[in-house]
Enzyme design. Structure first.
Site, PDB file in Angstrom:
ATOM      1  N   ASP A 112     -38.145   9.120  13.507  1.00  0.00           N
ATOM      2  CA  ASP A 112     -36.941  10.389  12.646  1.00  0.00           C
ATOM      3  C   ASP A 112     -36.043   9.682  11.847  1.00  0.00           C
ATOM      4  OD1 ASP A 112     -36.888  13.780  12.283  1.00  0.00           O
ATOM      5  OD2 ASP A 112     -35.314  13.521  13.087  1.00  0.00           O
ATOM      6  N   GLU A 114     -32.384   9.064  10.758  1.00  0.00           N
ATOM      7  CA  GLU A 114     -31.111   9.916  10.757  1.00  0.00           C
ATOM      8  C   GLU A 114     -30.104   9.694   8.754  1.00  0.00           C
ATOM      9  OE1 GLU A 114     -30.167  12.245  11.631  1.00  0.00           O
ATOM     10  OE2 GLU A 114     -32.068  12.637  12.397  1.00  0.00           O
ATOM     11  N   ALA A 115     -30.125  10.335   8.318  1.00  0.00           N
ATOM     12  CA  ALA A 115     -29.145   9.601   6.780  1.00  0.00           C
ATOM     13  C   ALA A 115     -27.614  10.476   6.448  1.00  0.00           C
ATOM     14  CB  ALA A 115     -30.363  10.092   5.734  1.00  0.00           C
ATOM     15  N   ASP A 212     -38.948  12.910   6.342  1.00  0.00           N
ATOM     16  CA  ASP A 212     -38.330  11.361   6.641  1.00  0.00           C
ATOM     17  C   ASP A 212     -39.183   9.645   5.751  1.00  0.00           C
ATOM     18  OD1 ASP A 212     -37.130  11.392   8.831  1.00  0.00           O
ATOM     19  OD2 ASP A 212     -38.200  12.600   9.302  1.00  0.00           O
ATOM     20  N   HIS A 271     -30.118  15.492  16.779  1.00  0.00           N
ATOM     21  CA  HIS A 271     -29.757  14.827  15.017  1.00  0.00           C
ATOM     22  C   HIS A 271     -29.491  13.284  15.400  1.00  0.00           C
ATOM     23  CE1 HIS A 271     -30.282  19.041  13.618  1.00  0.00           C
ATOM     24  NE2 HIS A 271     -28.315  19.500  14.072  1.00  0.00           N
ATOM     25  N   ASP A 276     -34.859  12.631  18.607  1.00  0.00           N
ATOM     26  CA  ASP A 276     -35.321  14.131  18.109  1.00  0.00           C
ATOM     27  C   ASP A 276     -36.883  13.838  18.122  1.00  0.00           C
ATOM     28  OD1 ASP A 276     -33.500  15.553  17.575  1.00  0.00           O
ATOM     29  OD2 ASP A 276     -33.021  14.771  15.363  1.00  0.00           O
TER      30      ASP A 276
END
Length: 327
Positions: A112, A114-115, A212, A271, A276
């Site tokens: 998962d 994060e961006a 993703d 988050h 996550d």
């Protein structure tokens, strides 16, 4: 990256596990792996009768019966019914014909990302991966066996927005000190190789939704001028699997709602990519315990998101290799 996934459209191992994309055929006594002329078998008739009884049970009766069999008693009524039906079905079918449990994936790798993000997610904004977590789920022990986590230095928009910092908990100092994406991807691949994934052990990737892989990883590879990694070209979209298995609409497949429906609370910081991923793994474990055979249901082909048929053979991902740079 739950916040960025919610308003985006989704593309439309063990023994005794029911295929997650098959309709609830147990209520009429049919089994997807059986031949049509097997449906008159007394075993299937017995399963159908038992399912009828289960459908009429109250939530307290369901919990009592599950407790009797030392099964998980948490979850909403529909989840409890599904759990009990699959338990009875597994027991009856094992009596009829023992199932080979060696054909399922040995491991599931939950990812998962994060961006980078901005408040409101303007359409022209280009997301770059800033956290690459992997949670290694052993499908035989149904436990999280290992984890990987590294942060990534963004290149196009190196300065994080205040919204992104607040949402993810990832600070500017963290990404400034991090490696760029190609190096982090190489580290992920080396970590997977050390665990003999794709060589000694079969495995599949798993994500919470399509974005993703089809969005974040796809865009990041273009930014970093590397080809899309072959090991991530197919994956299990757990939202699809959850919705099809428990027969719930798409709006009930948000991470926090899935946990709630299964009687669990979110554990950790929302988050955080690693947290996550761990919570997604908890959902996968519960689904496997409930008799679901999580299978690859999405893939990338020529840069486009595609659906994988439920009738496709169950194949593990290839041994991870570092993709070549683009010309």
């Amino acid at each position: 990256m739950e916040e960025q996934k919610e308003n985006r459209p989704q593309a439309g191992p063990n023994e005794g596990r029911q295929h997650c994309r098959i309709t609830d055929q147990e209520t009429n006594g049919k089994n997807s792996t059986a031949k049509s002329n097997d449906f008159s078998d007394p075993v299937y008739k017995e399963i159908a009768i038992t399912n009828g009884y289960i459908n009429r049970m109250t939530r307290d009766e369901l919990r009592s019966k599950l407790a009797e069999f030392k099964l998980e008693t948490r979850g909403v009524k529909d989840v409890l019914k599904k759990r009990l039906k699959n338990y009875y079905k597994k027991q009856k079918l094992m009596q009829k014909e023992p199932v080979n449990g060696d054909s399922y994936y040995d491991y599931i790798c939950v990812v998962d990302f994060e961006a980078t993000c901005e408040e409101g997610n303007p359409p022209e904004f280009v997301h770059e991966i800033i956290e690459f977590p992997v949670v290694l789920l052993n499908t035989h022990t149904l436990e999280i066996e290992d984890t990987f986590q590294q942060y990534v230095k963004p290149e196009m928009n190196p300065k994080l927005s205040n919204f992104c910092i607040s949402l993810t908990g990832i600070t500017q100092d963290i990404v400034d000190k991090a490696d760029t994406f190609p190096q982090v991807l190489q580290n992920v691949i080396e970590w997977m190789r050390q665990r003999e994934l794709g060589t000694k052990y079969s495995y599949s990737m798993l994500t919470d939704g399509s974005w993703d892989m089809s969005k974040f990883l796809n865009i990041q590879c273009r930014i970093s001028r590397i080809k899309y990694p072959s090991f991530a070209k197919k994956w299990i979209n757990i939202r699809k699997s959850y919705g099809n298995f428990y027969k719930v609409p798409r709006k009930q497949t948000k991470l926090t709602i899935m946990l709630e429906q299964l009687g669990m609370n979110y554990d950790g910081r929302p988050h955080s990519g690693l947290d996550d991923s761990k919570n997604i793994a908890r959902i996968a474990i519960r689904m496997l315990q409930d008799g679901c055979e999580l299978r690859v249901n999405e893939r990338m082909h020529a840069g486009q998101l595609m659906t994988v048929s439920s009738s496709a053979p169950l194949e593990g991902a290839p041994a991870p290799q570092m993709p070549r740079y683009r010309n």
